[in-house]
Enzyme design. Structure first.
Site, PDB file in Angstrom:
ATOM      1  N   ASN A  89      -7.266  -2.794  14.360  1.00 44.22           N
ATOM      2  CA  ASN A  89      -8.651  -3.166  14.045  1.00 44.22           C
ATOM      3  C   ASN A  89      -8.717  -4.374  13.105  1.00 44.22           C
ATOM      4  OD1 ASN A  89      -7.828  -2.110  11.619  1.00 44.22           O
ATOM      5  ND2 ASN A  89      -9.270  -0.402  11.591  1.00 44.22           N
ATOM      6  N   HIS A 115      -6.955  -4.705  10.252  1.00 47.17           N
ATOM      7  CA  HIS A 115      -6.716  -4.465   8.826  1.00 47.17           C
ATOM      8  C   HIS A 115      -5.409  -5.109   8.365  1.00 47.17           C
ATOM      9  CE1 HIS A 115      -4.706  -0.297   9.703  1.00 47.17           C
ATOM     10  NE2 HIS A 115      -3.755  -1.139   9.360  1.00 47.17           N
ATOM     11  N   GLU A 169      -9.596  -2.001   5.505  1.00 47.35           N
ATOM     12  CA  GLU A 169     -10.222  -1.720   6.790  1.00 47.35           C
ATOM     13  C   GLU A 169     -11.447  -2.623   7.001  1.00 47.35           C
ATOM     14  OE1 GLU A 169      -8.628   0.040   8.758  1.00 47.35           O
ATOM     15  OE2 GLU A 169      -8.283   2.109   8.155  1.00 47.35           O
ATOM     16  N   ASP A 229       0.807  -1.211   0.000  1.00 44.79           N
ATOM     17  CA  ASP A 229       0.000   0.000   0.000  1.00 44.79           C
ATOM     18  C   ASP A 229       0.844   1.267   0.000  1.00 44.79           C
ATOM     19  OD1 ASP A 229       0.989  -0.396   2.569  1.00 44.79           O
ATOM     20  OD2 ASP A 229      -0.971  -0.662   3.506  1.00 44.79           O
TER      21      ASP A 229
HETATM   22  C1  GLP Z   1      -0.366   0.353   8.673  1.00 45.55           C
HETATM   23  C2  GLP Z   1      -0.078  -0.455   7.397  1.00 45.55           C
HETATM   24  C3  GLP Z   1      -0.218  -1.940   7.597  1.00 45.55           C
HETATM   25  C4  GLP Z   1       0.405  -2.321   8.916  1.00 45.55           C
HETATM   26  C5  GLP Z   1      -0.347  -1.706  10.039  1.00 45.55           C
HETATM   27  C6  GLP Z   1       0.219  -2.008  11.432  1.00 45.55           C
HETATM   28  O1  GLP Z   1      -1.507   1.086   8.683  1.00 45.55           O
HETATM   29  N1  GLP Z   1      -0.835  -0.052   6.263  1.00 45.55           N
HETATM   30  O2  GLP Z   1       0.361  -2.635   6.504  1.00 45.55           O
HETATM   31  O3  GLP Z   1       0.394  -3.730   9.068  1.00 45.55           O
HETATM   32  O4  GLP Z   1      -0.456  -0.313   9.882  1.00 45.55           O
HETATM   33  O5  GLP Z   1       1.301  -1.223  11.718  1.00 45.55           O
HETATM   34  P1  GLP Z   1       2.291  -1.448  12.929  1.00 45.55           P
HETATM   35  O6  GLP Z   1       3.162  -2.586  12.525  1.00 45.55           O
HETATM   36  O7  GLP Z   1       3.048  -0.168  13.039  1.00 45.55           O
HETATM   37  O8  GLP Z   1       1.452  -1.762  14.101  1.00 45.55           O
END
Ligand code: GLP
Length: 242
Positions: free
Chosen positions: A136, A138, A143, A67
């Protein structure tokens, strides 16, 4: 799903990096699906270490990221292109032309989404996809929703994701409100998937994703239907599933 519980964050990163390492050693021209966020930082650091030791060669590897935020130029240190360049791409011998992320500045966003799915297809699909998970549930930026999103698409980020990601920005107002993300179908088409989860904060969502009902309200739960998923957790994230 195969579940691996590692002692702490470092051990979790080593286990996940070992899987990516083995993938590239066994298939030097692998297409790796990569993720951003704080979770994979240590995994990339492990891969860089293996590269510096002369144990891994990225010269034929191709990468596609999950993404990218809409509207952030690549020079912005919160863009996912910037993150990938600084955590991995600039530190190993992957060819810059072989690294791909959605273009968050594309004028025609739906054409960009189509291009990205077409590109993944042209590359022959993703051999191994690394995923983190949002609080959440995702994955990528898919989402919670009433249905599973399919191909690459543009999403409006939820309040909880904007708040969670605000820690990386000077103020919450700077967090982009939209992103382009691979869809659930795009992710599920990867041949192998690694889901990395760490920290006490993620223990409820880890349990829901791995053992809860498969529902678009917890997008990561769909991974239970994939034939080759390895979930690597640290003990804190695994507290409710041990
Ligand atoms: C972001 C990314 C995800 C990631 C998630 C968790 O929003 N788009 O790909 O897995 O958040 O992030 P973190 O590893 O910092 O908890």
């Amino acid at each position: 799903m195969k579940v691996i519980i590692a002692k702490d964050y470092d051990a979790m990163c080593r286990r996940a990096a070992d899987l990516l390492f083995a993938q590239v050693v066994l298939k030097p021209e692998s297409v790796l699906g990569l993720a951003t966020g704080s979770t994979p930082c240590g995994i990339y650091a492990q891969l860089v270490e293996k590269y510096n030791a002369g144990d891994i060669d990225f010269s034929r590897v191709k990468t596609v990221n999950l993404d990218e935020y809409v509207g952030l130029p690549v020079e912005n240190d919160q863009s996912y292109r910037y993150y990938m360049n600084s955590n991995l791409f600039s530190k190993v011998n992957v060819l810059s032309d072989n690294t791909n992320l959605p273009n968050g500045l594309a004028r025609d966003v739906s054409a960009e989404c189509e291009r990205y799915d077409g590109l993944i297809k042209e590359l022959g699909g993703v051999d191994m996809q690394l995923l983190g998970i949002g609080l959440n549930g995702h994955i990528g930026f898919n989402e919670p929703n009433d249905v599973f999103d399919k191909g690459t698409h543009c999403v409006n980020l939820t309040k909880s994701t904007i708040e969670a990601n605000a820690r990386f920005f000077k103020s919450i107002d700077e967090v982009p409100k939209q992103a382009i993300t691979m869809g659930i179908k795009t992710i599920m088409m990867a041949k192998k998937i690694i889901l990395a989860i760490n920290g006490e904060k993620k223990k409820e969502i880890a349990k829901a994703a791995i053992y809860g009902p498969v529902t678009p309200k917890v997008p990561a739960s769909i991974l239970q239907m994939h034939p080759d998923v390895t979930v690597v957790l640290d003990e804190a994230a695994a507290e409710l599933i041990k």
